[in-house]
Design a protein around this motif. Structure first.
Motif, PDB file in Angstrom:
ATOM      1  N   ASN B 225       0.812  -1.215   0.000  1.00  0.00           N
ATOM      2  CA  ASN B 225       0.000   0.000   0.000  1.00  0.00           C
ATOM      3  C   ASN B 225       0.842   1.260   0.000  1.00  0.00           C
ATOM      4  O   ASN B 225       0.374   2.318  -0.368  1.00  0.00           O
ATOM      5  CB  ASN B 225      -0.913   0.030   1.227  1.00  0.00           C
ATOM      6  CG  ASN B 225      -2.147  -0.814   1.022  1.00  0.00           C
ATOM      7  OD1 ASN B 225      -2.761  -0.765  -0.036  1.00  0.00           O
ATOM      8  ND2 ASN B 225      -2.488  -1.606   2.007  1.00  0.00           N
ATOM      9  N   GLU B 226       2.092   1.128   0.474  1.00  0.00           N
ATOM     10  CA  GLU B 226       2.907   2.328   0.655  1.00  0.00           C
ATOM     11  C   GLU B 226       3.704   2.681  -0.596  1.00  0.00           C
ATOM     12  O   GLU B 226       3.989   3.842  -0.863  1.00  0.00           O
ATOM     13  CB  GLU B 226       3.877   2.116   1.824  1.00  0.00           C
ATOM     14  CG  GLU B 226       3.142   1.885   3.130  1.00  0.00           C
ATOM     15  CD  GLU B 226       4.071   1.736   4.323  1.00  0.00           C
ATOM     16  OE1 GLU B 226       5.293   1.934   4.160  1.00  0.00           O
ATOM     17  OE2 GLU B 226       3.579   1.411   5.401  1.00  0.00           O
ATOM     18  N   GLY B 227       4.106   1.643  -1.352  1.00  0.00           N
ATOM     19  CA  GLY B 227       4.979   1.873  -2.506  1.00  0.00           C
ATOM     20  C   GLY B 227       6.439   1.640  -2.155  1.00  0.00           C
ATOM     21  O   GLY B 227       7.323   1.804  -2.992  1.00  0.00           O
ATOM     22  N   ASN B 228       6.698   1.225  -0.923  1.00  0.00           N
ATOM     23  CA  ASN B 228       8.089   1.012  -0.505  1.00  0.00           C
ATOM     24  C   ASN B 228       8.715  -0.187  -1.218  1.00  0.00           C
ATOM     25  O   ASN B 228       9.893  -0.178  -1.544  1.00  0.00           O
ATOM     26  CB  ASN B 228       8.161   0.827   1.006  1.00  0.00           C
ATOM     27  CG  ASN B 228       7.424  -0.415   1.463  1.00  0.00           C
ATOM     28  OD1 ASN B 228       6.240  -0.583   1.165  1.00  0.00           O
ATOM     29  ND2 ASN B 228       8.109  -1.284   2.168  1.00  0.00           N
ATOM     30  N   ASP B 230       8.160  -1.024  -4.171  1.00  0.00           N
ATOM     31  CA  ASP B 230       8.498  -0.584  -5.521  1.00  0.00           C
ATOM     32  C   ASP B 230       9.770   0.250  -5.534  1.00  0.00           C
ATOM     33  O   ASP B 230      10.653   0.031  -6.356  1.00  0.00           O
ATOM     34  CB  ASP B 230       7.319   0.199  -6.108  1.00  0.00           C
ATOM     35  CG  ASP B 230       6.167  -0.734  -6.423  1.00  0.00           C
ATOM     36  OD1 ASP B 230       6.249  -1.409  -7.454  1.00  0.00           O
ATOM     37  OD2 ASP B 230       5.225  -0.825  -5.621  1.00  0.00           O
ATOM     38  N   LEU B 231       9.867   1.202  -4.587  1.00  0.00           N
ATOM     39  CA  LEU B 231      11.094   2.004  -4.534  1.00  0.00           C
ATOM     40  C   LEU B 231      12.293   1.099  -4.232  1.00  0.00           C
ATOM     41  O   LEU B 231      13.383   1.326  -4.734  1.00  0.00           O
ATOM     42  CB  LEU B 231      10.961   3.120  -3.493  1.00  0.00           C
ATOM     43  CG  LEU B 231       9.923   4.194  -3.850  1.00  0.00           C
ATOM     44  CD1 LEU B 231       9.827   5.240  -2.753  1.00  0.00           C
ATOM     45  CD2 LEU B 231      10.246   4.864  -5.178  1.00  0.00           C
TER      46      LEU B 231
END
Lengths: 223, 479
Positions: B225-228, B230-231
Motif C-alpha cells: 500500500n505504501e509503494g516502498n 516498488d522504490l
C-alpha cells in the motif's frame, strides 16, 4: 547434490511422484498454455459505458481524483487546472511517449521535462496501458515511454487513460500484454495502481502519501 | 532483533502480554478495524465465497505439481534475463544474499516487507557482514528502530501506539530539531518518508519478498500500500526477490484469482494500492529499473510438509485474516508466539519449521472457536491442523505432566459412565452452590491461572447429560 536437485527430489519424495512422470508434466504444460480464466466479478463486466461508470466509482472510493476530457488535446488544460487547484508548480515530468509528447503543453502554460525521476520532481504524467473497471485500477507498463520511477517518486502522479482502454477485469489486461509482448513474455514492470500511496501502520489510521504519490489524478479521455 | 525463538516460553510471554496495558490498548485496534473492514468488503462481492473455493483448489493443484511448476518458473526467469538460486535452509538462503551483496560491493540494502526474510534471519546475517539493511515499510521501519520483531504478518507495528512511535523517532532521529511537532500521525509519517527517501536513493541492493511467483512468465508479484516495495526494487542496481517455494502460481489468470481474495481478507480493501509484476532486469530501452534480477527460492522445511497431514498449511497466502479474527491473538498479540509467524497460521506453521519440541505450546493456545478457518481465503482447516500437532505432542510425551495426569484421570472416569455421571453431577451441584447469587467465580483454588485473567462462569446446576435427557423426554411427550 546441488540445493536445486535436493529440493526438487525432496518435493517429489514427499509427493510420492517421479520426475519423469510424463502425464503429470503434460497436464502442467497444458494448464500453462491454456491460461484459462477463472471467476471474475460481474460488477466489472458490461458495455463501455458501464465499465467507465464502474471504474470511476471504484477509483473515487480509494481517493483517486478523476477528470474527464472529450479529446486528448484537452488534457493539458485539464492538468493545468488540477495543478492550479492544488497550488502546485506548473511543471511536469514525463517519458517520451509520443501520445504525451505531441500534446500542446506550452499552450496550457506548462513546463515539461523528460525522462525518469531521480526523486526531485513534484509532478509527473504517464499514459496508462489500461484501466480495470472492477476495482478502479490503472495498469502501467515500464519502458522509455513511461518510466516506472514516474509512478512512485513524484508527490503528484497524473495519468491519462483512454475511456476505450477501460477493461472489465485484470484478465483482459493480461490478454493485452500477451498481444503486445507475446505469450509468456512480460515487460520488466507492470504496475497495477489502485489509488494514491497510503499506510495504516500507526494505530490503523489511514494516511495518504506513505512513500509513493500523495495524490493520484486520472484524466479520462473520450467516452 | 529479539532472541529467537521464544516460543518455548509462550506461557510466560502470554502472561506478560496480558499485564501490558499499552499492548492491550493497541490490540483493541485489531479487534475492531480488521474484522469490520473484511466483513464489509466480502459482503460487497457476491462472488467472494466462490473465489475462496477456487483459491483453495488452485493452491492444492499447485502443491500437487510443485516440482514441475518450480522447473517451469525457473526456466522463464532465466529466459527473461534473471537468475534463480535455491536454498535448502534459512542459513543457505541468507548466505546466498550476503554473498551476492558482498560480491557487488554493497554497503546498504533497502528492504521491502518480507516475512520469509524474517524467517531466514536476513537482517542479522547482513549486519554480521557489515552491510546495513534498512526496512522501508513504515511499520517495519519503526520496529527495526526499536530492535523488535514484527507482531503481525501484515501490520508489523500493530502492538504499538502513536506515543511509542513518537518516542522512538525522537530517540533515533537526533539530527532533527528537538522542538518539532510530532503530535499527529501525519507528522510521523512525513518524517519517516523523508528519512527513508534518502535511504532508497543510496541503497545498492533492493530486497523484496513475493506474494506470488508466476510460472507462465517467470514474474514475481508483490502487493503493498505504501509503494516502498516498488522504490526498493526500481532504484537500486540489483533486485533480489526472496520467496518460499510454495509461492508459485501457474498463470497470470491464477494470480488474478488469488489477488481478489488476498487484499479483501487482509486489510478489507478491494485491491491493495500497488500490485507490481516484475520480470527480469531492465530491458535495453528501459531508462530505470534494476540491472540485475535474482530470485532466491527457500525451502527451509516446506518440502517435508508436502504429503504430510500439514500439507494444507502450504496453501497459505499470508493475508493475516486468521490472526485478525483470533481471540487468543486479540488477547496476547503476536510477540507472545515467540517467532516469525503468530496467530493460528503461526500455531500450525511454527512447529513445522522449528520443531514441535520448541513450539508445542502454540497449537495449544487455541479455544478451537473456528473463526480462523471460517475467514481463511484458501480454507485451511487450521483447528484440525492444530489438533494434529496436539496429537503429535502427546505421542512424543512433550505435553506437561499435569495435563497428562489430568487426561489420565479424565480417561479413568470416562471409561466408567455411571461413576462419571455421579462425580460430575456432584461437582456441578457443589460449584453452583458455591457461586450462588453471583453466577461466576473471580477465583478458584487450583485454578488461579485461569481466573487471574477472567471469571469462570458457574454451572447452572445440572450436567449436560441430565439436561439432554430431560430435553429428549420433553420432545417425546410432545410428539
Amino acid at each position: 547434490m546441488s540445493a536445486r536437485e535436493d529440493i526438487l527430489s525432496n518435493v517429489r519424495r514427499s509427493l510420492g511422484v517421479s520426475g519423469i512422470d510424463a502425464p503429470r508434466r503434460a497436464s502442467v504444460e497444458a494448464r500453462l498454455a491454456a491460461h484459462a480464466r477463472g471467476i471474475a466479478p460481474q460488477r466489472g463486466q458490461g458495455d463501455a459505458a458501464a465499465r467507465l461508470k464502474m471504474f470511476v466509482e471504484q477509483a473515487q472510493a480509494v481517493a483517486t481524483s478523476i477528470a474527464h476530457a472529450a479529446d486528448v488535446n484537452e488534457a493539458p488544460a485539464q492538468i493545468a487546472e488540477f495543478l492550479r487547484a492544488h497550488n502546485l508548480p506548473a511543471h511536469l515530468r514525463m517519458g517520451d511517449d509520443a501520445r504525451l509528447r505531441n500534446l500542446a503543453w506550452g499552450a496550457a502554460s506548462l513546463e515539461i521535462s523528460y525522462g525518469p525521476s531521480a526523486g526531485d520532481d513534484l509532478n509527473s504524467v504517464s499514459f496508462a496501458e489500461a484501466g480495470v473497471a472492477e476495482t478502479g485500477t490503472l495498469a502501467l507498463v515500464s519502458g522509455a515511454h513511461n518510466p516506472t520511477t514516474l509512478n512512485f517518486l513524484p508527490d503528484n502522479h497524473i495519468v491519462i487513460l483512454r475511456a476505450s482502454d477501460i477493461e472489465a477485469d485484470y484478465e483482459a489486461v493480461w490478454a493485452r500484454l500477451r498481444e503486445r509482448y507475446g505469450a509468456g513474455i512480460m515487460p520488466r514492470t507492470v504496475n497495477l495502481v489502485t489509488g494514491p500511496s497510503r499506510s495504516a501502520d500507526i494505530e490503523q489510521k489511514l494516511l495518504l502519501g506513505a512513500h509513493g504519490p500523495r495524490r493520484l489524478h486520472v484524466v479520462i479521455v473520450g467516452d | 532483533m529479539t532472541a529467537y525463538p521464544t516460543s518455548p516460553q509462550f506461557r510466560e510471554n502470554a502472561r506478560a502480554a496480558l499485564a501490558d496495558g499499552q499492548l492491550q490498548k493497541a490490540l483493541g485496534n485489531v479487534r475492531t478495524n480488521f474484522i469490520a473492514k473484511r466483513a464489509a468488503v466480502a459482503d460487497r462481492l457476491p462472488e467472494f465465497e466462490a473465489l475462496r473455493d477456487q483459491a483453495r483448489d488452485l493452491r492444492d493443484h499447485v502443491l500437487a505439481h510443485l516440482d514441475v511448476y518450480l522447473e517451469a518458473y525457473e526456466r522463464k526467469v532465466i529466459e527473461s534475463g534473471g537468475h534463480v538460486h535455491w536454498a535448502r535452509t534459512a542459513e543457505e538462503a541468507s548466505r546466498i544474499i550476503v554473498d551476492l551483496a558482498k560480491s557487488r560491493g554493497a554497503r546498504s540494502v533497502a528492504k521491502g516487507k518480507s516475512m520469509v526474510s524474517e524467517e531466514i534471519g536476513l537482517n542479522a546475517a547482513l549486519e554480521r557482514a557489515g552491510i546495513k539493511a534498512v526496512e522501508t515499510d513504515l511499520g517495519e521501519y519503526i520496529i527495526q528502530l526499536r530492535g523488535e520483531a514484527p507482531s503481525h504478518i501484515i501490520a508489523p507495528a500493530v502492538h504499538l501506539n502513536q506515543e511509542d512511535v513518537e518516542a522512538e523517532f525522537r530517540r533515533v532521529h537526533t539530527w532533527l530539531p528537538k522542538d518539532r511537532d510530532l503530535s499527529e500521525p501525519e507528522s510521523l509519517l512525513a518524517e519517516a518518508r523523508a528519512e527513508l527517501r534518502a535511504k532508497f536513493l543510496a541503497a545498492d541492493i533492493g530486497v523484496t519478498g513475493a506474494n506470488f511467483l508466476v510460472a507462465e512468465t517467470g514474474t514475481s508479484i508483490i502487493v503493498t500500500n505504501e509503494g516502498n516495495g516498488d522504490l526498493s526494487q526500481i532504484l537500486p542496481r540489483v533486485h533480489v526477490v526472496v520467496a518460499s517455494i510454495e509461492k508459485i502460481v501457474p498463470t497470470l489468470e491464477d494470480a488474478a484469482g488469488l489477488l481478489r481474495v488476498l487484499a479483501r481478507s487482509a486489510t478489507g480493501q478491494e485491491m491493495s494500492v500497488y500490485t507490481t509484476l516484475s520480470t527480469g532486469p531492465r530491458r535495453a530501452d528501459d531508462l530505470d529499473g534494476p540491472q540485475e534480477y535474482h530470485v532466491v527460492l527457500v525451502d527451509n522445511g516446506r518440502s517435508n510438509m508436502l504429503g504430510s497431514e500439514f500439507e494444507e498449511m502450504l496453501r497459505c497466502i499470508r493475508c493475516g485474516a486468521c490472526m485478525n479474527h483470533c481471540p487468543v491473538y486479540h488477547a496476547v498479540g503476536g510477540h507472545a508466539y515467540g517467532w516469525v509467524y503468530p496467530g493460528p497460521m503461526g500455531a500450525v506453521l511454527t512447529p513445522s519449521l522449528i520443531g514441535v519440541d520448541k513450539a508445542g505450546h502454540l497449537p495449544n493456545a487455541s479455544t478451537f472457536c473456528g473463526r480462523c478457518e471460517s475467514v481463511c481465503p484458501v480454507r485451511i482447516p487450521l483447528p484440525k491442523l492444530m489438533r494434529h500437532w496436539r496429537e503429535r505432542e502427546f505421542e512424543r510425551h512433550l505435553s506437561p505432566a499435569v495435563s497428562r495426569a489430568g487426561l489420565g484421570l479424565w480417561a479413568f472416569f470416562a471409561r466408567r459412565p455411571a461413576l462419571y455421571r455421579f462425580v460430575t453431577g456432584l461437582t456441578i451441584r457443589a460449584l453452583a452452590w458455591a457461586a450462588r447469587g453471583k453466577g461466576r467465580f473471580k477465583s478458584l483454588p487450583l485454578a488461579s491461572g485461569w481466573t487471574a485473567q477472567r471469571d469462570l462462569p458457574a454451572p447452572q446446576g445440572q450436567t449436560f447429560q441430565a439436561q439432554w435427557k430431560a430435553q429428549q423426554a420433553k420432545q417425546r411427550k410432545r410428539s
